[in-house]
Scaffold this active site. Structure first.
Site, PDB file in Angstrom:
ATOM      1  N   GLU A 145      24.808  10.677  55.330  1.00 45.34           N
ATOM      2  CA  GLU A 145      23.521   9.828  55.115  1.00 45.34           C
ATOM      3  C   GLU A 145      22.387  10.879  55.664  1.00 45.34           C
ATOM      4  O   GLU A 145      21.988  11.278  56.795  1.00 45.34           O
ATOM      5  CB  GLU A 145      23.667   8.764  56.168  1.00 45.34           C
ATOM      6  N   ASP A 149      27.533   8.920  59.375  1.00 41.66           N
ATOM      7  CA  ASP A 149      26.405   8.169  59.468  1.00 41.66           C
ATOM      8  C   ASP A 149      25.190   9.009  59.902  1.00 41.66           C
ATOM      9  O   ASP A 149      25.647   9.895  60.938  1.00 41.66           O
ATOM     10  CB  ASP A 149      26.793   7.031  60.520  1.00 41.66           C
TER      11      ASP A 149
END
Length: 625
Positions: free
Chosen positions: A370, A341
Site C-alpha cells: 500500500e 499495509d
C-alpha cells in the site's frame, strides 16, 4: 509522561504472577512454566534451515534450555532485558525426521521441566504460494461486514470488545470466515480469481476491533471470525475453485493490547519516544535528497495512531518474529500472496530483507504494498529494481496504484485541458517506464479507506461503467471492493461509511443482493456489466498480459489498445459532455486491416469502416475481428 507510555511502564512492572494471570500464563509455585512458544510449530525441509523460537514464560531466562533430537541443533540462546523471554536459534537439518522435539529447561537448583515443539512434514499436495499476477481479478472484503455464516461466534466472552451493533459503523457486525466461504460460488461466478481479506488475526482491542489492523496475536485468527482451521478451509475452498488467497500483512505496527506490548521483551521492541509522537505521514522524506534525518525518523518511527504501537524494525528479534510468522501462514494455510499495509512507514532495509527471505522460500509468491502517496516517482520509489536512482532496492514487485486511481477519477469528473481530465490518466500511464514492470501494480477504483467510486462519480451510471471498463482493461491487476457489483455508495467521511454490510449477508436481512431477485434493475445491470467484463478478462490473455498502446486524448476522447499475437481489444472512452464521433483511421497502426469489431458488453458487431459514435461519459470495449 504521555499516558500511553505510562501504561507501557506500568505493564513492564506488573509482578510476574499477576502478568501470568492477565495473559493466561500457567504459573507454578516455583515459577517454572512456558506460556507460549512461537512459531506455534514448524516444518522440516524448509529452504531456510534456521529457525528462531520465541519462548515466553515466567522467569524463563533463569533456565538453561537443552535440545537433544536428531537433526536439530540449538545453536544459540539469547537472553534479553525481560526475564520472561528466551530466543532460541535452531538449525534444522534437511534430513530431520518430523516429530515432537523436547526442549528441556534446566534450573540452577537442579529442577527441570520441558516443552515439546512439533516439527511437521510439509504437505506436498497443498496448493500455496501461487502468486497473484495480471491474470487475476482481486476482490477485497472486510470480513466483519460481508456475510455472517456463524452467529455463534458473534460475541466471544472474555474479549475486550463484546458489543455487536450493526447500526454503528464503529462496532463489530458479525461477519466471519464461514460467511465468506458460503459466498465463494457467487464470487467465482462474478469472475473473481483472488480474494484479499482485510486482516483476520485476533484484534483484542477495546473498540473498533472489526477492521483488523491492530493485531494482538500473530498466530491466531480472531475467534469472532472463526479459527485457524477455518482459515485453512477457506484457502482450500478457494483453490478448489481455481481461486487464490491474499493475506493482508501489517509490518509497521500492532495493537496496543498485543501480548508483546503488554510485556515487551526489551525496551527497544517498539519505537519509543519520551512523549507520544505520531508519524508525520510525510512519505517524501524517505527519498528527499535534502531531508533532515529527524524528519525521516519521525515518519518511520512515529506511531501510526495512539492505539497502534510502532514496531522497531532495527531490533533483530522483531525482524525474525515478523518474518517467520508470515512464512508460517503460507505453509500452514496455503496463502498465495500478500498485501502489505502502510508500506512507506516501514524501515525499508528491513522490508528489503523480508522480501528476499520470502522470495527465497517461495519463489512464485508475490506481494504488493500500500503506497498512498502523491506522484508517480513517489510511488515507484517503493518498487523493486532501483529503477529511478533511489539507491536501494525494496524487492517489492508492485504497489497499490494510487496514481491511476486519482487519475481515473479526474478523467471522469475533471475538466478538459491538456494537463487535467483524461489527459492526466494518459500522462500517468505514460510514466510507466519508471517501474520494472507496471503490470505488477494493483489498479483499483475504491477500497476500505477510499470513498465508493459510485459516489465519486456522482452516482452517474455511465461514468461508473466507464471506470469499471477501464479497471478491467488497463494494464496491471484489477481489484474490486466488495459491493462494487451492486453499486454500493458513500463517502469515506469517516471511513466507516464505506464499510457497510453487504445486504443479504446476515440471516435477519430482509433483502438479499447476492441474488438476482434481491437486486434492483440498476444493481442487476451493474452486476452483469462487471460479470461480463471480469469473465471475459479471465478467459482472454490479451487483457491479462497483452501489450498496451495508448493514443493522446483528443476532444476528451481517450483510446487505447491491448493486444497480443492472437487478439486485439480496443477501448474507446468518451469523457466529454456530448456524444463523440470518432474517426478510427487515426488508429490504423493498431486496427490494421480489421473492418469489424465485437462489443464485449452486448455482443453487437461494430463497423470500423465508418466513424464510431459514442455517448457522453461512456466507454466501449471492442474485440477486433
Amino acid at each position: 509522561m504521555n499516558v500511553l507510555l505510562r501504561m507501557n511502564v506500568f505493564f513492564r512492572w506488573i509482578p510476574a504472577c499477576l502478568l501470568a494471570l492477565s495473559l493466561g500464563m500457567p504459573a507454578g509455585a516455583s515459577g517454572q512454566s512456558v506460556a507460549r512458544v512461537e512459531p506455534l510449530h514448524w516444518w522440516v525441509g524448509m529452504h531456510n534451515p534456521e529457525l528462531q523460537l520465541l519462548v515466553y514464560g515466567e522467569n524463563i531466562a533463569a533456565y538453561e534450555p537443552e535440545i537433544v533430537f536428531p537433526g536439530v541443533q540449538l545453536t544459540q540462546v539469547h537472553r534479553v532485558e525481560n526475564p520472561n523471554y528466551l530466543f532460541l536459534d535452531l538449525h534444522i537439518a534437511p534430513s530431520t525426521t518430523p516429530g515432537n522435539v523436547p526442549i528441556v529447561f534446566n534450573g540452577s537448583d537442579g529442577r527441570t521441566f520441558s516443552w515439546e515443539y512439533e516439527l511437521k512434514a510439509r504437505e506436498a499436495d497443498r496448493t500455496k504460494a501461487q502468486g497473484v499476477r495480471s491474470d487475476d481479478v482481486i476482490y477485497l472484503i472486510m470480513p466483519d461486514r460481508f456475510a455472517n455464516g456463524d452467529t455463534s461466534n458473534d460475541i466471544v466472552p472474555g474479549m475486550r470488545e463484546t458489543a455487536l451493533n450493526r447500526d454503528s459503523m464503529y462496532y463489530r457486525h458479525g461477519g466471519d470466515l464461514q460467511g465468506i466461504i458460503n459466498k465463494l460460488d457467487y464470487l467465482h461466478d462474478l469472475g473473481v480469481t483472488a480474494l484479499w481479506l482485510n486482516p483476520v488475526l485476533t484484534n483484542d482491542m477495546e473498540q473498533a476491533s472489526y477492521h483488523g489492523y491492530a493485531a494482538t496475536e500473530n498466530y491466531q485468527v480472531d475467534p469472532r471470525f472463526g479459527d485457524n482451521e477455518l482459515y485453512r478451509k477457506l484457502a482450500d475452498e478457494l483453490h478448489r475453485r481455481g481461486m487464490k488467497l491474499i493475506k493482508d500483512l501489517v509490518h509497521n505496527h500492532v495493537g496496543l493490547r498485543h501480548w508483546t506490548v503488554l510485556d515487551p521483551p526489551a525496551p527497544d521492541w517498539l519505537n519509543q519516544w519520551p512523549t507520544y509522537t505520531n508519524t508525520t505521514y510525510k512519505d517524501q522524506v524517505i527519498f528527499d535528497p535534502y531531508a533532515a534525518e529527524a524528519d525521516r525518523k519521525r515518519m518511520t518511527d512515529g506511531w501510526f495512531v495512539p492505539t497502534m504501537p510502532d514496531m522497531n524494525h532495527r531490533n533483530p528479534y522483531v525482524r525474525k518474529y515478523i518474518t517467520q510468522s508470515h512464512i508460517w501462514w503460507v505453509e500452514y494455510a496455503g496463502v498465495d500472496g500478500f498485501r502489505l499495509d502502510t508500506y512507506p512507514y516501514n524501515d525499508l532495509d528491513f522490508m528489503a530483507d523480508w522480501g528476499r527471505l520470502i522470495k527465497a522460500e517461495y519463489p512464485e509468491l508475490t506481494f504488493f504494498g500500500e503506497t498512498w502517496v502523491h506522484g508517480v516517482p513517489n510511488q515507484a520509489v517503493y518498487t523493486q529494481g532501483s529503477t529511478i536512482n533511489q539507491r536501494f532496492d525494496t524487492h517489492m514487485p508492485g504497489v497499490t496504484d494510487f496514481q491511476t486511481h486519482f487519475a481515473i477519477i479526474e478523467a471522469l469528473n475533471g475538466s478538459f485541458g491538456w494537463t487535467d481530465g483524461v489527459n492526466r490518466l494518459y500522462s500517468v500511464l505514460a510514466n510507466d517506464f519508471v517501474y520494472e514492470d507496471a503490470y505488477r501494480n494493483v489498479v483499483f477504483l475504491d477500497n476500505h479507506d477510499k470513498s465508493r467510486f459510485f459516489s465519486e462519480v456522482g452516482e452517474n451510471v455511465d461514468k461508473y461503467k466507464s471506470g469499471l471498463a477501464w479497471l478491467m482493461t488497463t494494464r496491471g491487476i484489477p481489484q474490486l471492493y466488495y459491493g462494487a457489483e451492486i453499486a454500493m455508495k458513500n463517502f469515506a467521511n469517516p471511513d466507516g461509511m464505506v464499510r457497510e454490510d453487504f445486504p443479504g449477508g446476515w440471516p435477519a436481512d430482509t433483502v438479499d443482493k447476492f441474488t438476482e431477485a434481491g437486486r434492483s434493475v440498476l444493481e442487476n445491470d451493474i452486476f452483469q456489466y462487471i460479470r461480463t467484463l471480469a469473465n471475459y478478462r479471465k478467459s482472454n490473455p490479451v487483457l491479462q498480459t497483452g501489450r498496451m498502446m495508448q493514443y493522446v486524448p483528443e476532444d476528451a476522447v481517450y483510446v487505447y489498445f491491448r493486444y497480443n499475437d492472437e487478439k486485439t481489444v480496443m477501448v474507446v472512452m468518451n469523457t466529454g459532455e456530448d456524444e463523440a464521433e470518432i474517426d478510427v483511421s487515426r488508429f490504423e497502426e493498431r486496427i490494421r486491416s480489421a473492418t469489424r469489431a465485437k462489443d464485449i458488453i452486448n455482443g453487437n458487431t461494430v463497423n470500423l469502416t465508418a466513424p464510431l459514435r459514442l455517448n457522453a461519459k461512456s466507454t466501449a470495449v471492442l474485440e477486433l475481428l
